[in-house]
Design an enzyme around this catalytic site. Structure first.
Site, PDB file in Angstrom:
ATOM      1  N   HIS A   1       4.584 -10.091   2.546  1.00  0.00           N
ATOM      2  CA  HIS A   1       3.688 -11.132   3.084  1.00  0.00           C
ATOM      3  C   HIS A   1       2.904 -11.883   2.012  1.00  0.00           C
ATOM      4  O   HIS A   1       2.208 -12.843   2.312  1.00  0.00           O
ATOM      5  CB  HIS A   1       2.757 -10.554   4.156  1.00  0.00           C
ATOM      6  CG  HIS A   1       1.614  -9.720   3.666  1.00  0.00           C
ATOM      7  ND1 HIS A   1       0.325 -10.194   3.611  1.00  0.00           N
ATOM      8  CD2 HIS A   1       1.551  -8.439   3.230  1.00  0.00           C
ATOM      9  CE1 HIS A   1      -0.481  -9.230   3.175  1.00  0.00           C
ATOM     10  NE2 HIS A   1       0.241  -8.165   2.939  1.00  0.00           N
TER      11      HIS A   1
ATOM     12  N   CYS B   1     -18.063  -7.027   1.727  1.00  0.00           N
ATOM     13  CA  CYS B   1     -19.198  -6.633   2.560  1.00  0.00           C
ATOM     14  C   CYS B   1     -18.841  -5.337   3.267  1.00  0.00           C
ATOM     15  O   CYS B   1     -17.815  -5.274   3.928  1.00  0.00           O
ATOM     16  CB  CYS B   1     -19.395  -7.689   3.635  1.00  0.00           C
ATOM     17  SG  CYS B   1     -20.917  -8.571   3.509  1.00  0.00           S
TER      18      CYS B   1
ATOM     19  N   GLN C   1       0.915  -8.987  -6.210  1.00  0.00           N
ATOM     20  CA  GLN C   1       0.427 -10.374  -6.297  1.00  0.00           C
ATOM     21  C   GLN C   1       1.290 -11.237  -7.213  1.00  0.00           C
ATOM     22  O   GLN C   1       1.254 -12.464  -7.111  1.00  0.00           O
ATOM     23  CB  GLN C   1      -1.025 -10.402  -6.791  1.00  0.00           C
ATOM     24  CG  GLN C   1      -2.030  -9.954  -5.765  1.00  0.00           C
ATOM     25  CD  GLN C   1      -2.148 -10.896  -4.562  1.00  0.00           C
ATOM     26  OE1 GLN C   1      -1.709 -12.049  -4.607  1.00  0.00           O
ATOM     27  NE2 GLN C   1      -2.719 -10.408  -3.485  1.00  0.00           N
TER      28      GLN C   1
ATOM     29  N   THR D   1       0.834  -1.206   0.000  1.00  0.00           N
ATOM     30  CA  THR D   1       0.000   0.000   0.000  1.00  0.00           C
ATOM     31  C   THR D   1       0.871   1.258   0.000  1.00  0.00           C
ATOM     32  O   THR D   1       0.669   2.173  -0.809  1.00  0.00           O
ATOM     33  CB  THR D   1      -0.929   0.001   1.243  1.00  0.00           C
ATOM     34  OG1 THR D   1      -1.761  -1.164   1.168  1.00  0.00           O
ATOM     35  CG2 THR D   1      -1.774   1.242   1.310  1.00  0.00           C
TER      36      THR D   1
ATOM     37  N   SER E   1       5.277  -6.612  -1.898  1.00  0.00           N
ATOM     38  CA  SER E   1       4.865  -6.778  -0.500  1.00  0.00           C
ATOM     39  C   SER E   1       5.321  -8.146  -0.023  1.00  0.00           C
ATOM     40  O   SER E   1       4.986  -9.173  -0.631  1.00  0.00           O
ATOM     41  CB  SER E   1       3.346  -6.657  -0.404  1.00  0.00           C
ATOM     42  OG  SER E   1       2.941  -6.906   0.923  1.00  0.00           O
TER      43      SER E   1
HETATM   44  N1  PLP Z   1      -1.733  -4.526  -4.303  1.00  0.00           N
HETATM   45  C1  PLP Z   1      -2.348  -5.706  -4.434  1.00  0.00           C
HETATM   46  C2  PLP Z   1      -2.637  -6.223  -5.814  1.00  0.00           C
HETATM   47  C3  PLP Z   1      -2.716  -6.454  -3.316  1.00  0.00           C
HETATM   48  O1  PLP Z   1      -3.341  -7.626  -3.475  1.00  0.00           O
HETATM   49  C4  PLP Z   1      -2.427  -5.920  -2.033  1.00  0.00           C
HETATM   50  C5  PLP Z   1      -2.836  -6.648  -0.812  1.00  0.00           C
HETATM   51  O2  PLP Z   1      -3.840  -7.344  -0.783  1.00  0.00           O
HETATM   52  C6  PLP Z   1      -1.772  -4.692  -1.938  1.00  0.00           C
HETATM   53  C7  PLP Z   1      -1.439  -4.024  -3.090  1.00  0.00           C
HETATM   54  C8  PLP Z   1      -1.434  -4.080  -0.609  1.00  0.00           C
HETATM   55  O3  PLP Z   1      -0.314  -4.703  -0.027  1.00  0.00           O
HETATM   56  P1  PLP Z   1      -0.049  -4.584   1.545  1.00  0.00           P
HETATM   57  O4  PLP Z   1      -0.979  -5.530   2.216  1.00  0.00           O
HETATM   58  O5  PLP Z   1       1.379  -4.999   1.715  1.00  0.00           O
HETATM   59  O6  PLP Z   1      -0.255  -3.167   1.921  1.00  0.00           O
END
Ligand code: PLP
Length: 375
Positions: free
Chosen positions: A190, A312, A168, A72, A188
């Site tokens: 995680h 939701c 992703q 993010t 990211s």
């Molecule tokens: N972009 C995509 C395509 C994601 O799937 C996600 C998380 O679900 C993010 C950005 C955000 O990543 P983070 O959880 O590390 O902030």
């Protein structure tokens, strides 16, 4: 005994042992990476080692890797750096892209979820100011992979820059900054076996990056704040662990098996996005007639963690903007769940999930009521 099968790797992944070990070492070491003494320098070495590993995962130079708190923040930094310039975003982008653009100019996707390059070109042709195009590499809900090299081709023809959310895609398909040709991309930890709360914005030397957080001089003055050294260490270890992508072929075979069995006319499952290139681990699967929320709860009670395609909020079920952009029939979209696999997924997990899915389908057909399932 109830199963405990995790099929939600696109939400987050189990921590890899390599990442846990690196994090534990980093947590044990005292020192701030900005300190000049030996304790500080030891922590600095951990950060720089991780930077090299992350750079290697995506074919970048370590100098072009800025650590962040996750995907993010990486997206927010790239997009806000471009303000007040015009930003074109694909309709199926993640909220962390859509919500960080003051006035998003939406580039539509076709019914396969692939960005419409002709419309993108028309939109770029009409601009007379600097433009940034933001298109993700792979979608979190459907796994659909965008033709980023073609997007870059069109964008650069009109002098536009390109930011790519690769959150992703990383760890699930090869990524090379140079081959993609983008100006920046987001990662990211995680999402591929690293810890939550660690990510990176990766960029070329020409990219326009402005700090979102100001204060100390960390990350070459691009991102103030003491580094999350344990998180960064785990991120680096996970990046090295997925470097060879040993799971892609195995996961792709498991996915094909599930989709062939459940997407047939007998079971009446509908695989969304099957007409486009997709990540090997992601299936967006509708069970017409059974709302996604009902499925998620029923599968959870049976021991399978999956997620709903639709979200939701405040008691109302909102259609997924991704499936909406693909013009998926509302009745189908409301019944779509996401099954996403990863390094811990076994063949047995998929075999038993297939039978759980059929169990829910059969019970719903006979009773037309949300029911518990057994498998
Ligand atoms: N972009 C995509 C395509 C994601 O799937 C996600 C998380 O679900 C993010 C950005 C955000 O990543 P983070 O959880 O590390 O902030």
């Amino acid at each position: 005994m109830v199963n405990s099968v995790y099929l939600d790797h696109n939400a987050t992944t189990p921590l890899r042992p390599e990442a846990l070990a690196a994090m534990t070492d980093a947590l044990r070491a005292t020192g701030n990476p900005s300190s000049v003494h030996r304790h500080g320098q030891r922590k600095r070495a951990i950060v720089e080692d991780a930077r090299e590993r992350v750079a290697e995962l995506v074919g970048a130079t370590p100098a072009g890797v800025m650590f962040t708190s996750g995907g993010t923040e990486a997206n927010a930094t790239a997009l806000r750096s471009f303000a007040p310039g015009k930003i074109l975003v694909a309709a199926t982008e993640h909220a962390s892209v859509l919500e960080n653009v003051q006035q998003a100019h939406i580039v539509p996707v076709d019914r396969h979820g692939v960005v419409d390059l002709d419309t993108l070109e028309r939109m770029l042709f009409a601009q007379d100011e600097p433009v940034l195009v933001a298109v993700m590499l792979a979608n979190n809900e459907t796994g659909i992979i965008q033709p980023i090299a073609d997007v870059v081709d069109v964008a650069h023809r009109y002098g536009a820059r390109v930011h790519c959310d690769a959150v992703q895609a990383a760890g699930k398909m090869p990524i090379d900054l140079g081959t993609l040709g983008v100006d920046s991309l987001s990662l990211s930890a995680h999402k591929f076996g690293g810890p939550m709360g660690a990510g990176a914005l990766v960029f070329t030397p020409d990219a326009r990056i402005r700090p979102l957080l100001r204060g100390g001089g960390q990350e070459r003055r691009l991102r103030a704040g003491t580094e999350n050294v344990p998180g960064i260490a785990g991120f680096g270890a996970a990046a090295s662990a997925v470097g060879t992508l040993p799971d892609a072929v195995r996961l792709s075979a498991l996915r094909s098996r599930m989709e062939q069995e459940l997407g047939d006319s007998k079971d009446r499952g509908i695989v969304i996005g099957a007409g486009a290139p997709r990540l090997p681990n992601t299936t967006c699967l509708a069970m017409p007639g059974v709302p996604a929320e009902t499925q998620v709860i029923a599968f959870d009670l049976a021991g399978y963690s999956v997620s709903a395609g639709s979200a939701c909020s405040s008691g109302t079920v909102k259609k997924s903007h991704v499936l909406d952009a693909m013009a998926v029939d509302r009745k189908v979209a409301d019944c779509a769940i996401r099954i996403s696999t990863g390094w811990t997924t076994t063949e047995q997990d998929i075999i038993s999930f297939i039978s759980a899915w059929r169990g829910l389908r059969a019970r719903h057909d006979t009773r037309s009521q949300p029911e518990l399932i057994s498998a």
